[in-house]
Design an enzyme around this catalytic site. Structure first.
Site, mmCIF file in Angstrom:
data_model
loop_
_atom_site.group_PDB
_atom_site.id
_atom_site.type_symbol
_atom_site.label_atom_id
_atom_site.label_comp_id
_atom_site.label_asym_id
_atom_site.label_seq_id
_atom_site.Cartn_x
_atom_site.Cartn_y
_atom_site.Cartn_z
ATOM 1 N N GLU A 136 0.761 -1.194 -0.043
ATOM 2 C CA GLU A 136 -0.225 0.185 0.065
ATOM 3 C C GLU A 136 0.799 1.371 0.010
ATOM 4 O OE1 GLU A 136 -1.955 -1.324 3.674
ATOM 5 O OE2 GLU A 136 -0.852 0.109 4.773
ATOM 6 N N LYS A 138 2.914 4.569 0.870
ATOM 7 C CA LYS A 138 3.226 5.227 2.039
ATOM 8 C C LYS A 138 2.898 6.672 1.975
ATOM 9 C CE LYS A 138 6.936 5.498 5.555
ATOM 10 N NZ LYS A 138 6.749 6.921 5.675
ATOM 11 N N ASP A 140 2.538 10.349 2.627
ATOM 12 C CA ASP A 140 3.244 11.512 3.463
ATOM 13 C C ASP A 140 2.537 12.330 4.177
ATOM 14 O OD1 ASP A 140 5.701 12.634 4.236
ATOM 15 O OD2 ASP A 140 6.275 13.335 1.909
ATOM 16 N N TYR A 244 -4.910 2.705 7.937
ATOM 17 C CA TYR A 244 -4.067 1.487 7.645
ATOM 18 C C TYR A 244 -3.783 0.592 8.596
ATOM 19 C CZ TYR A 244 -0.578 4.795 8.929
ATOM 20 O OH TYR A 244 0.132 5.833 9.282
ATOM 21 N N LYS A 332 11.332 2.997 0.321
ATOM 22 C CA LYS A 332 11.100 4.235 -0.106
ATOM 23 C C LYS A 332 11.375 4.645 -1.657
ATOM 24 C CE LYS A 332 10.800 6.806 3.366
ATOM 25 N NZ LYS A 332 11.682 7.221 4.486
ATOM 26 N N CYS A 436 41.857 17.594 19.343
ATOM 27 C CA CYS A 436 40.382 17.990 19.469
ATOM 28 C C CYS A 436 40.342 19.575 19.334
ATOM 29 C CB CYS A 436 39.987 17.579 20.691
ATOM 30 S SG CYS A 436 38.339 17.823 21.189
ATOM 31 N N CYS A 439 39.312 20.793 22.851
ATOM 32 C CA CYS A 439 40.089 20.891 24.124
ATOM 33 C C CYS A 439 41.489 20.558 23.949
ATOM 34 C CB CYS A 439 39.473 19.875 25.099
ATOM 35 S SG CYS A 439 39.944 18.090 24.497
ATOM 36 N N CYS A 454 38.435 12.285 20.282
ATOM 37 C CA CYS A 454 39.183 13.199 21.319
ATOM 38 C C CYS A 454 39.424 12.184 22.529
ATOM 39 C CB CYS A 454 38.391 14.362 21.597
ATOM 40 S SG CYS A 454 38.848 15.009 23.150
ATOM 41 N N CYS A 460 37.184 17.099 28.093
ATOM 42 C CA CYS A 460 36.899 17.889 26.957
ATOM 43 C C CYS A 460 35.487 18.430 27.121
ATOM 44 C CB CYS A 460 36.818 17.183 25.608
ATOM 45 S SG CYS A 460 36.333 17.864 24.210
HETATM 46 S S1 IVH Z 1 2.223 1.125 9.103
HETATM 47 C C1 IVH Z 1 3.742 -0.932 12.881
HETATM 48 N N1 IVH Z 1 1.260 1.907 6.803
HETATM 49 O O1 IVH Z 1 4.962 5.728 7.959
HETATM 50 C C2 IVH Z 1 3.664 -0.112 11.477
HETATM 51 N N2 IVH Z 1 2.600 3.398 8.095
HETATM 52 O O2 IVH Z 1 7.681 5.206 8.786
HETATM 53 C C3 IVH Z 1 2.728 1.027 11.595
HETATM 54 N N3 IVH Z 1 3.014 5.326 7.045
HETATM 55 O O3 IVH Z 1 4.578 6.117 11.477
HETATM 56 C C4 IVH Z 1 2.986 1.806 10.315
HETATM 57 N N4 IVH Z 1 1.663 5.241 5.323
HETATM 58 O O4 IVH Z 1 3.068 7.525 10.072
HETATM 59 C C5 IVH Z 1 2.029 2.352 7.852
HETATM 60 N N5 IVH Z 1 0.426 2.689 4.661
HETATM 61 C C6 IVH Z 1 1.202 2.937 5.665
HETATM 62 C C7 IVH Z 1 1.762 3.917 6.023
HETATM 63 C C8 IVH Z 1 2.262 4.348 7.161
HETATM 64 C C9 IVH Z 1 2.343 6.212 5.805
HETATM 65 C C10 IVH Z 1 3.565 6.345 8.039
HETATM 66 C C11 IVH Z 1 3.231 6.189 9.390
HETATM 67 C C12 IVH Z 1 4.402 5.421 10.113
HETATM 68 C C13 IVH Z 1 5.537 5.746 9.051
HETATM 69 C C14 IVH Z 1 6.676 4.672 9.604
#
Ligand code: IVH
Length: 753
Positions: A136, A138, A140, A244, A332, A436, A439, A454, A460
């Site tokens: 799914e 991610k 932002d 989600y 990512k 350093c 110091c 250091c 220090c």
């Molecule tokens: S699952 C235990 N699903 O990404 C896992 N997170 O880098 C819970 N986020 O803090 C997160 N889209 O704010 C999940 N489809 C998605 C997401 C998602 C965005 C964010 C979320 C999380 C962060 C982690």
């Protein structure tokens, strides 16, 4: 911020307003917004003003003058928008019933394949056995946890530090996507998801902003809109929500991730239409490519694709590492890059003495953020040598060079490349200091290390201050009202030099309270608050104390592992003292092997190390060897960390400082063990082949039940779980009269726990 970290705001504090360019003005506005926001928080939230009124006013006037000169650079969080009463108090705090975790990252196909392989290994699945995932986008935005009890929304909290978030209930109620009531929902249901702003709404909002005070990106707009003290402001902002995930639930939502998402949709939550099941890593990568290709058309910002194991029973078996689930990862999108000029190289000295070079850059926008500092890693990196000593980039980095900056997500920007075709004439190779800069102590490179450190230790000032900051920070002693600024100020006044000083400050000054209260920017109330917090901080759980010492390599997770094993400071210190002769022998062996340049291959080195160590070992008392084996046998504690711990406790000056600190603390309350399970507090050793679970799973499960898992059998072992093929460990257990169970016996013991 990690050691040697850099901030993204540069420093143009001394540049007259008339001399600022558009770029430097942007950076300076960011810097002023940071300082003034912090000053507001210190004054209003913490009752501990960080600036004098005159300084505060001067900075505000400077901010206003820059905004007047560059009207279109006004920031959403502009301090001049906060005229009138700044928030009298911030948000209330909400402790999450279950922590809100983050996700591990993968940046390429190989890392996705590793993710799949790790999971299969953990679950003991064949490489080609079917294993379904869900992919799914991610989103932002910023994450939000919504708690429903008997169908009614009772509160909404931001992620905060993952354990405690901000109470934004009133604001969340204004978001149309978020249901206020649910029908046919579990009695307790925590729904988690992302608050975000669509591209169209973001553009319209910016269009309508008075005075051109635009938000930098939809994420900032969403965060700024949700974190408003006045819910009416939030209500006027076009915020959206995707569900989600979930936290506490009184009954399972479904058997699979996809099923649970469908259930959330049926309950009335918006869920992401791009959510899809994928059978195996190849399907995940295909899905990633597909979503990446349509990224711009989705209508909202995403920064990657999240992969989750679909079967919730498998998710439960996989469980969590300290801050991330084993069953999910974020793939990512590639990092953003930009070219700019390297203006200078500064050397920062961190908590453990590491000299970290920081690039000072001509400010440049990389992926929506103005960057004026970036990490340069270490001496070799600047010289153009990689970790393996091989050339990188084909050149060293020189002041004046045109360099490529790279930024992935929230990570610290890095200098990645250099354009030699435009190198100015007359540049010189950078000479990395061998002393350093803070110091003057020697800053040698230990054998096999790329970092100069250091050697000044607590002499220090930079190390002293960094350690004090670490000691009182969140995760360690967590003293409210004693932030970085206050530590610096008290250190400069000579009031805080070593850790114990935090606790003796009040008494040392006759009336320390009055002394602090008399400081400019302080008062009776804020001083009283500070000392109340200090007094409360005397009572600490062992993991926080261990973490707070700031010992190299000793992070929060390792501190927990050590505390779980030794239970109290005296036991821990005695064990480390006992292990010291063995640690010295281990180090001598390591150094001897490193010196033998012949054994170049890591494999050979390990074998050679074992050989040399055996020779050194002969002169080490049996008790020391046993203590060392026990320490390094703790799951999660390797020899590098063990050596660092021994070093820290054996250096006389360091030890005196640690002992003085411990003398100020109340005896730590015993660690809370997982609900009195039958194995809580016991030391368990797994040996031989396990057939119903993998070794990793067995360990994780035992630890979740409060047991300590050790790699070696000793008199301290309580229980040995021996599968087929168990050899010397099982024999030793019998010899020592330690209870031994087979795998079924173990499973019966922990059943129902
Ligand atoms: S699952 C235990 N699903 O990404 C896992 N997170 O880098 C819970 N986020 O803090 C997160 N889209 O704010 C999940 N489809 C998605 C997401 C998602 C965005 C964010 C979320 C999380 C962060 C982690």
């Amino acid at each position: 911020m990690p050691e040697g970290g850099t901030e993204t705001a540069g420093n143009n504090a001394d540049v007259a307003v008339a001399d600022l360019t558009r770029d430097t003005a942007t950076v300076e506005l960011a810097r002023l917004a940071d300082i003034l926001t912090e000053a507001n928080a210190a004054y209003h939230r913490d009752d501990a003003p960080a600036l004098t009124d005159a300084d505060y006013d001067a900075l505000k006037r400077r901010n206003a003058a820059i905004e007047a000169r560059f009207p279109d650079l006004g920031r959403e969080d502009s301090p001049s928008e906060q005229v009138g009463a700044a928030p009298a108090e911030g948000f209330g705090k909400i402790r999450h019933a279950l922590p809100m975790l983050s996700l591990g990252n993968a940046f390429d196909a190989a890392e996705v394949a590793d993710f799949d392989t790790r999971i299969r290994r953990y679950l003991d699945l064949e490489p080609d056995a079917p294993l379904a995932y869900v992919a799914e986008p991610k989103i932002d935005g910023l994450s939000l946890s919504l708690r429903y009890e008997h169908g009614a929304l009772v509160h909404a909290a931001t992620r905060g530090d993952g354990t405690v978030g901000e109470d934004v209930t009133a604001n969340a109620r204004t978001i149309a996507d978020i249901p206020q009531t649910l029908t046919d929902a579990p009695d307790i249901l925590e729904v988690r998801g992302e608050v975000y702003m669509s591209h169209a709404d973001f553009a319209a909002l910016n269009e309508a902003r008075p005075g051109g005070r635009v938000f930098a990106n939809p994420r900032n707009a969403a965060a700024g809109s949700l974190r408003q003290l006045d819910p009416a402001v939030t209500a006027a902002r076009p915020l959206r929500f995707f569900a989600y995930a979930w936290g506490q639930v009184s009954e399972p939502l479904a058997d699979t991730q996809l099923g649970a998402i469908d259930r959330l949709a049926a309950l009335g939550f918006p869920t992401n239409p791009e959510t899809a099941r994928c059978d195996g890593p190849d399907a995940l990568l295909a899905r990633y490519a597909d979503i990446a290709a349509r990224r711009a058309e989705l209508g909202y910002d995403i920064d990657g694709v999240v992969y989750k194991v679909d079967d919730l029973a498998l998710q439960a078996r996989l469980g969590f590492r300290s801050t991330t689930p084993r069953w999910a990862i974020a793939h990512k999108f590639p990092a953003e890059t930009a070219w700019t000029r390297l203006l200078g190289i500064d050397i920062q000295v961190g908590r453990t003495g590491a000299l970290s070079p920081v690039a000072r850059l001509e400010p440049v926008t990389v992926g929506g953020v103005v960057v004026s500092n970036a990490t340069l890693h270490n001496e070799d990196y600047i010289a153009g040598r990689g970790a393996d000593g091989q050339p990188i980039r084909g050149s060293d980095l020189r002041i004046g060079d045109r360099v490529e900056i790279y930024r992935a997500g929230d990570v610290i920007p890095k200098v990645r490349d250099v354009d030699l075709t435009v190198r100015p004439a007359g540049t010189q190779p950078f000479v990395f200091p061998d002393t350093c800069p803070e110091c003057g102590s020697p800053a040698p490179r230990e054998p096999g290390e790329s970092v100069r450190r250091c050697a000044g230790g607590l002499i220090c000032p930079a190390q002293r201050v960094a350690r004090l900051k670490h000691l009182v920070a969140r995760g360690a002693l967590d003293i409210d009202g004693l932030g970085d600024k206050e530590v610096e100020r008290f250190h400069d006044l000579g009031w805080l030099r070593e850790p114990a000083d935090v606790f003796t400050l009040e008494a040392r000054h006759g009336s320390g309270l009055q002394t602090v209260a008399n400081l400019e920017g302080w008062g009776e109330t804020s001083a009283a608050n500070l000392f109340r917090a200090v007094a409360a901080a005397r009572r600490q759980a062992l993991p926080r104390v261990l973490f707070g010492l700031g010992i190299r390599h000793l992070g929060a997770a390792a501190a927990r592992d050590l505390a779980r094993h030794y239970l109290s400071w005296p036991e821990f210190a005695a064990a480390v003292d006992a292990a010291a002769p063995a640690a010295r022998a281990h180090r001598a062996a390591e150094e001897a092997v490193l010196a033998e340049r012949a054994a170049a291959q890591a494999e050979d080195r390990r074998a050679r190390l074992a050989e040399v160590r055996t020779a050194q070992w002969a002169c080490v008392p049996e008790a020391a060897r046993a203590a060392w084996d026990e320490l390094t046998g703790i799951d999660g504690i390797g020899s590098t960390l063990a050596l660092a711990v021994c070093d820290a406790l054996q250096a006389p000056q360091e030890r005196a400082a640690i002992d003085a600190l411990l003398a100020e603390l109340d005896p730590a309350p015993p660690e809370a063990t997982a609900d009195a399970s039958p194995v809580a507090g016991k030391t368990v050793v797994f040996t031989g082949t396990l057939e119903k679970m993998t070794r990793a799973e067995a360990k994780a499960r035992a630890e979740a039940l409060g047991a300590k898992v050790s790699g070696s059998v000793s008199a301290r072992t309580d229980l040995v779980v021996a599968g087929p093929g168990a050899g010397s460990k099982a024999a030793k257990a019998t010899e020592l009269g330690i209870q031994t169970l087979d795998e079924d016996g173990w499973l019966a013991l922990i059943a129902g726990a």
